[in-house]
Write a protein that holds these residues in place. Structure first.
Motif, PDB file in Angstrom:
ATOM      1  N   LEU A 151       1.087  -1.297  -0.177  1.00 61.32           N
ATOM      2  CA  LEU A 151      -0.084   0.140  -0.235  1.00 61.32           C
ATOM      3  C   LEU A 151       0.987   1.665  -0.289  1.00 61.32           C
ATOM      4  N   VAL A 152       1.485   1.746  -1.211  1.00 61.28           N
ATOM      5  CA  VAL A 152       2.205   2.462  -1.350  1.00 61.28           C
ATOM      6  C   VAL A 152       2.196   3.670  -1.809  1.00 61.28           C
ATOM      7  N   MET A 153       0.466   3.599  -3.377  1.00 60.44           N
ATOM      8  CA  MET A 153       0.528   4.582  -3.458  1.00 60.44           C
ATOM      9  C   MET A 153      -0.060   6.139  -2.516  1.00 60.44           C
ATOM     10  N   PRO A 154      -0.538   5.673  -1.299  1.00 59.33           N
ATOM     11  CA  PRO A 154      -1.266   7.265  -0.788  1.00 59.33           C
ATOM     12  C   PRO A 154       0.442   7.632   0.089  1.00 59.33           C
ATOM     13  N   PHE A 155       1.621   7.091  -0.518  1.00 60.26           N
ATOM     14  CA  PHE A 155       2.428   8.382  -0.297  1.00 60.26           C
ATOM     15  C   PHE A 155       3.276   8.557  -1.451  1.00 60.26           C
ATOM     16  N   SER A 206      17.579   8.832   3.347  1.00 58.45           N
ATOM     17  CA  SER A 206      16.959   9.981   4.154  1.00 58.45           C
ATOM     18  C   SER A 206      15.736   9.964   3.504  1.00 58.45           C
ATOM     19  N   LEU A 207      15.104   9.627   2.111  1.00 59.94           N
ATOM     20  CA  LEU A 207      13.865   9.981   1.980  1.00 59.94           C
ATOM     21  C   LEU A 207      13.129   8.872   1.951  1.00 59.94           C
ATOM     22  N   TYR A 209       9.787   8.753   5.061  1.00 58.12           N
ATOM     23  CA  TYR A 209       8.541   8.456   4.046  1.00 58.12           C
ATOM     24  C   TYR A 209       8.290   7.266   5.280  1.00 58.12           C
ATOM     25  N   ASP A 210       8.997   6.298   5.832  1.00 57.24           N
ATOM     26  CA  ASP A 210       8.754   5.829   7.617  1.00 57.24           C
ATOM     27  C   ASP A 210       8.012   6.534   8.227  1.00 57.24           C
ATOM     28  N   GLY A 211       8.518   8.045   8.421  1.00 54.86           N
ATOM     29  CA  GLY A 211       8.649   9.075   9.572  1.00 54.86           C
ATOM     30  C   GLY A 211       7.080   9.196   9.169  1.00 54.86           C
ATOM     31  N   GLU A 261      23.512   7.904  -2.425  1.00 60.22           N
ATOM     32  CA  GLU A 261      22.999   6.986  -1.189  1.00 60.22           C
ATOM     33  C   GLU A 261      22.422   6.719  -0.141  1.00 60.22           C
ATOM     34  N   LEU A 262      22.876   8.283   0.718  1.00 59.67           N
ATOM     35  CA  LEU A 262      22.278   8.785   2.039  1.00 59.67           C
ATOM     36  C   LEU A 262      21.508   9.506   1.876  1.00 59.67           C
TER      37      LEU A 262
END
Length: 270
Positions: free
Chosen positions: A145-149, A211-212, A216-218, A206-207
Motif C-alpha cells: 500500500l504505497v500509492m497513498p505516499f 533519508s528519503l 516515508y517511514d516518518g 545513497e545517503l
C-alpha cells in the motif's frame, strides 16, 4: 548464480534485472521469481561500480502481471500469510536497495507488478504501459500500500476501490512516472537515466536515498504496509461465496472466463 525466471546483466554502471516469463506475462512465482529478484538486488548491492539498477520485464506486453495464480490454489491461511510476507520482502528489497532502482514499464504492470513498479525510485514507462490493481474485484487487496505516499488522495481511493487501470499519460500526470517514451526508446531511456544517476557522487546519492526512505517511514509507510499485509492475508483466505464463484470460473473456463466474470461488469458500467 543461475536464475530460472530472471536475467541479470549490466551495461557500464547500470545493472539490469529482467523478468523472463514472457509466456506468463511475466507473472511472478513467489517461491522462485521473488527470491531471484531479491538475490540479484543483494548481489548488485555489494557492488560499488553498479550505481543504478533497472527492473523490467521481457517482451512488449507486460512489465509484470502479479502473482502467477496457479501457484496459490488450495493454499492454507498460514501458508498464505507466509507468501504475503515473502512478497512484502520483495517490495522492501526494492524500496530499500542501496542504489536507486528504475522501473522500465514495458506494458501492463498489474497487481504485484504495479506495486513493484511503484516501489522503484524512478519510473520510465512506454506509451502502452498501464498501471492497475484490479485484485479487489476477486477478493484480494493491494500487496504493497504505497500509492497513498506517492500521489493525491482521491486518485488513490479510485485506484484501490475500483481497480481501473491508469494509462502511461495518467501516470505521468499524477507523478507516478518520470518519463513516458515510445516502446522502442524504453531501454535506451532507462539506461540513460541510470547513467545520469551514476554521475552523482555515490555516497551522497545513497545517503539521500536513505533519508528519503526515512521520511516515508516518518509519514507511516512501514507501519501502514505491515498492517495492510495482514488485511490482505485475511481477505485472500476469506473464501467467501463470490470468491468461490470466481475461482470456479477460473477452474472451469480458464483465465479468459475468469477475467470476463471479474472485469466484464466494470467495463459495462463505465
Amino acid at each position: 548464480m543461475a536464475y530460472q525466471d530472471i536475467e541479470v546483466s549490466e551495461d557500464g554502471a547500470v545493472g539490469w534485472i529482467t523478468i523472463r516469463r514472457e509466456d506468463r506475462l511475466n507473472a511472478l512465482r513467489m517461491t522462485i521469481t521473488d527470491v531471484e529478484i531479491v538475490s540479484a538486488l543483494n548481489e548488485f548491492g555489494k557492488r560499488r561500480d553498479i550505481r543504478a539498477i533497472v527492473l523490467t520485464g521481457a517482451g512488449e506486453r507486460a512489465f509484470c502481471t502479479g502473482w502467477d495464480m496457479g501457484e496459490i490454489e488450495q493454499t492454507s491461511l498460514t501458508d498464505l500469510e507466509d507468501m504475503v510476507r515473502n512478497n512484502m520482502a520483495l517490495f522492501d528489497a526494492v524500496w530499500r536497495q542501496r542504489q536507486p532502482v528504475i522501473a522500465a514499464i514495458n506494458g501492463h504492470a498489474v497487481a504485484t507488478g504495479a506495486a513493484l513498479a511503484m516501489a522503484c525510485d524512478l519510473v520510465v514507462a512506454s506509451e502502452n504501459a498501464k498501471l492497475a490493481e484490479p485484485e479487489i474485484r476477486h477478493g484480494a487487496l493491494s500487496p504493497f500500500l504505497v500509492m497513498p505516499f506517492l500521489t493525491h488522495a482521491k486518485v488513490v481511493h479510485e485506484f484501490y476501490y475500483l481497480g481501473d487501470p491508469i494509462s502511461a499519460d495518467g501516470m505521468l500526470r499524477l507523478g507516478l512516472a518520470n518519463r513516458v517514451v515510445p516502446q522502442a526508446e524504453l531501454v535506451t531511456t532507462a539506461q540513460a537515466l541510470g547513467e545520469r544517476l551514476s554521475l552523482v557522487p555515490r555516497e551522497a546519492l545513497e545517503l539521500k536515498k536513505r533519508s528519503l526512505k526515512a521520511a516515508y517511514d516518518g509519514m507511516g509507510l512501514r507501519a501502514t504496509t505491515e498492517r495492510h499485509a495482514l488485511s490482505d492475508t485475511l481477505m485472500i483466505g476469506a473464501d467467501l461465496p463470490w470468491q468461490k464463484a470466481l475461482q470456479e470460473e477460473l477452474r472451469e473456463g480458464g483465465m479468459r472466463a475468469f477475467l470476463e466474470a471479474r472485469d466484464g461488469p466494470f467495463r459495462r458500467k463505465r
